[in-house]
Design an enzyme around this catalytic site. Sequence first.
Site, PDB file in Angstrom:
ATOM      1  N   LYS A 176       1.342   0.199   5.127  1.00  0.00           N
ATOM      2  CA  LYS A 176      -0.076   0.106   5.494  1.00  0.00           C
ATOM      3  C   LYS A 176      -0.146   0.294   7.012  1.00  0.00           C
ATOM      4  O   LYS A 176       0.135  -0.617   7.780  1.00  0.00           O
ATOM      5  CB  LYS A 176      -0.584  -1.286   5.126  1.00  0.00           C
ATOM      6  CG  LYS A 176      -2.031  -1.454   4.783  1.00  0.00           C
ATOM      7  CD  LYS A 176      -3.058  -0.972   5.740  1.00  0.00           C
ATOM      8  CE  LYS A 176      -3.489  -1.919   6.821  1.00  0.00           C
ATOM      9  NZ  LYS A 176      -4.222  -1.258   7.900  1.00  0.00           N
ATOM     10  N   GLU A 251       6.916  -9.278  13.853  1.00  0.00           N
ATOM     11  CA  GLU A 251       7.180  -8.717  15.180  1.00  0.00           C
ATOM     12  C   GLU A 251       5.848  -8.721  15.905  1.00  0.00           C
ATOM     13  O   GLU A 251       4.989  -7.885  15.633  1.00  0.00           O
ATOM     14  CB  GLU A 251       7.715  -7.296  15.044  1.00  0.00           C
ATOM     15  CG  GLU A 251       8.653  -7.164  13.855  1.00  0.00           C
ATOM     16  CD  GLU A 251       9.856  -6.321  14.125  1.00  0.00           C
ATOM     17  OE1 GLU A 251       9.931  -5.748  15.214  1.00  0.00           O
ATOM     18  OE2 GLU A 251      10.731  -6.258  13.259  1.00  0.00           O
TER      19      GLU A 251
END
Length: 499
Positions: A176, A251
């Site tokens: 995505k 992250e």
Amino acid sequence: MERIKMYIDGEWVSSSTGAYRELINPANGQVAAEAEEGTAADAKRAIAAARKAFEPGSQWRQLLPEERAELLNKAADLIEERAEELAIAESNSVGRVYKETRYDDPYAVAGTFRYCAGLVRELKGEAAGGNGDLITMTLREPLGVCAVIAPWNYSIGTMAGGMAPALAAGNTVVVKPSSISPAATAMVFQAMEDAGFPAGSINLILGPGQELGTVIAESEDVAKIVFTGSTQTGKDIIEKSGKSIKRCAMELGGKSPFIIFEDGDLDAAVDRLMFGIFLSQGQVCVAGSRLLVQESVYDRVCEMLKERVPKIRIGMPLDPASEFGPMVSEGQMKRVLDYIEIGKKEGAALLIGGNRIVEGEFAKGYFVEPTVFVNCKSDMRIVKEEIFGPVLTVQTFKDENEAIAIANDTRYGLAGAVFTSDMGRMLRVCNQINTGILWANTFMEYTPAVPVSPHGQSGMCLDGGIAGLEEYTVLKQINLKMNPMRSGWFEGLDDTQEV
Ligand code: NAD
């Protein structure tokens, strides 16, 4: 007008509702392309396809590790062959200059694919004896469906950072990308389809992060989410993933200190600092956005910045001579300009820049000047919060201890840099700063062969090296008895009698 499609179960498909989104070129505010606007139903379809492709006996599951590696290597070759079109697409959608998108992104993606392809046979377990005729061993197996949710900055590089190890380890993926930047991502998928990835092993969904991300986070068919993006979104995903128990690699954002000591090579330091904060208009997770400079060289460093920063070649992203382009979107430009106003109100002083650029061809785009604030303090919002733009804050320090204390006074812990010619100090500072990456006398140079993990609210993940690849596997323990025998537990024997 080109309409970017989704790729589900080996087919390029439209949104189930027929909705689409216009993609704006941030250099001129014009519509550059259109993209399908997928829905929760499309996300569920993609997850189901990836789940089916992961079933034992599927074409994907029957591939040998070398065959998976061959697919990754073939895709890497095709991505490099198509570097020019990838670069143009990325520059048009996010405004990063051609010099960067042409000579960095495609090779970064191809390099990650090839690196992971080279490691496929390194995934192995262990065996242990020493317990009579019992042998215990472990096997490393893929997890299942890995969902990769990527940001708009370094869109294909960050996607490859999750997708390549996931596929190398034998998982299937659903990607995505950010709604702002799906064009280059779709091109990478085209290359992977052309390389021969089996239907369902790779899936691409497009659409609003909140809606599609929620389906991914809540799905019991997704084994792992690899998310790269803001700390706020990361927290939302972790919260929503809780009920379905899945692995989350996060992250997230950063506010990296860049420390210059009086004995550092000031010329190299200022050069690397400019690269660290103005590359990609400061829209880099590891950007060296907090300059900490020793008092004795503060004036000289400011003079060097005043001399060099105004010479940065600001220009249209596709001009090969441009070094600095627009912000990714109108919203991001406003966010950066708001922070500049906040900085002024907080009492910081503008040394350089601080304005939107509206002259000539820049008028319709979202350009902000490279900006440097001095007189900054650790409790100012411009120092504490991730601006994600070309805004450098400058603070001074007296000695090593003070530099370390200021550097660590943050909730983030992604990266940091130190410039000094004293080896002892270099090691002491690197040792004491709480970030995942430290650079000494350089910035943004690294090798993927060595793993890295962030600290604090910059995330929780482990990338790179064999350890990074192993994050995409589960360890299965198998216990083998050479001679079958009864346990004797329910035979009424007391514990002095041998079984
Ligand atoms: P973002 O958090 O707004 O979006 C990232 C992705 O998440 C996009 O695909 C978006 O559509 C999706 N998303 C949005 N809301 C969601 C939700 N509720 N649930 C699930 N998905 C959702 O980040 P961004 O603005 O695209 O990217 C910039 C941020 O990314 C910065 O904070 C930067 O520091 C960070 N970043 C970190 C790294 C790293 O390696 N640590 C690398 C690049 C960027």
